[in-house]
Design an enzyme around this catalytic site. Structure first.
Site, PDB file in Angstrom:
ATOM      1  N   ARG A 101       0.718  -1.262   0.059  1.00 47.54           N
ATOM      2  CA  ARG A 101       0.061   0.142   0.128  1.00 47.54           C
ATOM      3  C   ARG A 101       0.753   1.174  -0.018  1.00 47.54           C
ATOM      4  O   ARG A 101       0.600   2.021  -0.659  1.00 47.54           O
ATOM      5  CB  ARG A 101      -0.880   0.103   1.321  1.00 47.54           C
ATOM      6  CG  ARG A 101      -2.112   1.053   1.140  1.00 47.54           C
ATOM      7  CD  ARG A 101      -2.998   0.815   2.321  1.00 47.54           C
ATOM      8  NE  ARG A 101      -3.917   1.872   2.335  1.00 47.54           N
ATOM      9  CZ  ARG A 101      -4.138   2.602   3.294  1.00 47.54           C
ATOM     10  NH1 ARG A 101      -3.241   2.711   4.409  1.00 47.54           N
ATOM     11  NH2 ARG A 101      -4.933   3.629   3.212  1.00 47.54           N
ATOM     12  N   HIS A 148       0.320   4.308  -2.626  1.00 42.92           N
ATOM     13  CA  HIS A 148       0.122   5.580  -2.114  1.00 42.92           C
ATOM     14  C   HIS A 148       1.085   6.437  -2.522  1.00 42.92           C
ATOM     15  O   HIS A 148       0.976   7.686  -2.504  1.00 42.92           O
ATOM     16  CB  HIS A 148      -0.133   5.805  -0.659  1.00 42.92           C
ATOM     17  CG  HIS A 148      -1.624   5.412  -0.171  1.00 42.92           C
ATOM     18  ND1 HIS A 148      -2.391   6.021   0.550  1.00 42.92           N
ATOM     19  CD2 HIS A 148      -2.146   4.158  -0.666  1.00 42.92           C
ATOM     20  CE1 HIS A 148      -3.561   5.566   0.785  1.00 42.92           C
ATOM     21  NE2 HIS A 148      -3.569   4.282  -0.019  1.00 42.92           N
ATOM     22  N   ASN A 195      -3.811   9.161   4.178  1.00 42.48           N
ATOM     23  CA  ASN A 195      -2.588   8.494   4.653  1.00 42.48           C
ATOM     24  C   ASN A 195      -2.399   8.483   6.386  1.00 42.48           C
ATOM     25  O   ASN A 195      -1.877   7.657   6.900  1.00 42.48           O
ATOM     26  CB  ASN A 195      -1.108   9.252   4.242  1.00 42.48           C
ATOM     27  CG  ASN A 195      -1.036   8.778   2.840  1.00 42.48           C
ATOM     28  OD1 ASN A 195      -1.735   7.996   2.178  1.00 42.48           O
ATOM     29  ND2 ASN A 195      -0.592   9.778   2.183  1.00 42.48           N
ATOM     30  N   HIS A 255      -6.173  -6.350  -1.454  1.00 39.06           N
ATOM     31  CA  HIS A 255      -6.862  -6.323  -0.216  1.00 39.06           C
ATOM     32  C   HIS A 255      -7.376  -7.732   0.267  1.00 39.06           C
ATOM     33  O   HIS A 255      -8.022  -7.993   1.177  1.00 39.06           O
ATOM     34  CB  HIS A 255      -8.231  -5.821  -0.353  1.00 39.06           C
ATOM     35  CG  HIS A 255      -7.888  -4.116  -0.527  1.00 39.06           C
ATOM     36  ND1 HIS A 255      -8.904  -3.339  -0.751  1.00 39.06           N
ATOM     37  CD2 HIS A 255      -6.979  -3.446  -0.054  1.00 39.06           C
ATOM     38  CE1 HIS A 255      -8.614  -1.920  -0.500  1.00 39.06           C
ATOM     39  NE2 HIS A 255      -7.282  -2.238  -0.177  1.00 39.06           N
TER      40      HIS A 255
END
Length: 260
Positions: A7, A11, A39, A138
């Site tokens: 992740r 990001h 975040n 996920h």
């Protein structure tokens, strides 16, 4: 940390490209992305990257960028939990600035409808198929109660960890994939077909829309998912890299290099 490291790369890349801008701390001239809404209290793994960087700097100073470390860490994290592996393109350089505004505007939101998600990925040069494959990360990791409270009332299994009152238990965690939370597999897609996606932005991938057929395919064919996930991670890792004389190779990932 596997899910968090994957992740972190995501990001980073979605905000002004894969340039390690997400790692920069606040200074008088830099407003950190770490405190942006998507975040804050959510992205983890910074200390893993810092540790790798310090070891690399002691062996070959000024050679390996923080952006490349983030990209390689994501690949190694996937491999460590028996997920797919891929060859990471290297040679990214690190930004000398961050964009909190970009983090607020460009990162997908957990309540985004399908068309908005498709738009966000398309803006980064990624297809709807790439988006569904990347969402399959996920299959591991957890989400904060604040991100899924609105979806779970009606699901007794989930309610225990996430009180209905906003503010209560906001940071309580629940696995994104309730069945095999620590295995990188295609069970995430089977969950979606049974309407068990934890986040709104998960379940919209299978909700009568244009991506239903991709979810259905991945739920039945783990090898297709693994191969598409690896290819999509490579494409994501190639978003707007700084190369040549652009950017720098930071000595410490949390701060730009001091002028010589």
């Amino acid at each position: 940390m596997a899910a968090s490291l994957i992740r972190l790369h995501f990001h980073d890349c979605f905000v002004q490209g894969c340039d390690a801008s997400i790692l920069l701390d606040d200074t008088s001239s830099i407003t950190s992305e770490k405190t942006a809404r998507p975040n804050a209290n959510s992205v983890r793994g910074y200390e893993v990257i810092d540790d790798v960087k310090s070891q690399l700097e002691s062996q070959c100073p000024g050679i390996v960028s923080c952006a490349d470390i983030v990209a390689v860490a994501a690949r190694d994290a996937s491999e460590a939990v028996n997920g797919p592996t891929w060859t990471v393109n290297l040679g990214r350089r690190d930004s000398t600035d961050a964009s909190r505004a970009g983090a607020e505007s460009d990162l997908p939101g957990f309540n985004d409808p399908l068309d908005r998600l498709v738009e966000r990925f398309d803006a980064k040069g990624l297809s709807a198929r790439d988006m569904v494959a990347l969402s399959g990360s996920h299959t591991i990791g957890q989400a904060r109660c604040a991100t899924f409270r609105g979806r779970i009332y009606g699901n007794a299994t989930r309610r225990g960890q996430c009180p209905s009152v906003a503010g209560d238990g906001n940071n309580n965690l629940a696995p994104l994939d309730l069945v095999t939370p620590n295995s990188f597999d295609n069970n995430y897609f089977r969950n979606l077909m049974e309407r068990r996606g934890l986040l709104q932005s998960d379940q919209v991938l299978f909700s009568g829309g244009s991506t239903d057929s991709i979810v259905d395919e991945y739920s039945r064919d783990a090898s297709a998912f693994n191969s598409d996930f690896a290819a999509a991670m490579v494409r994501m890792g190639d978003i707007e890299p700084l190369t040549g004389s652009r950017g720098e190779v930071r000595r410490v990932c949390t701060a730009v290099n001091a002028a010589a």
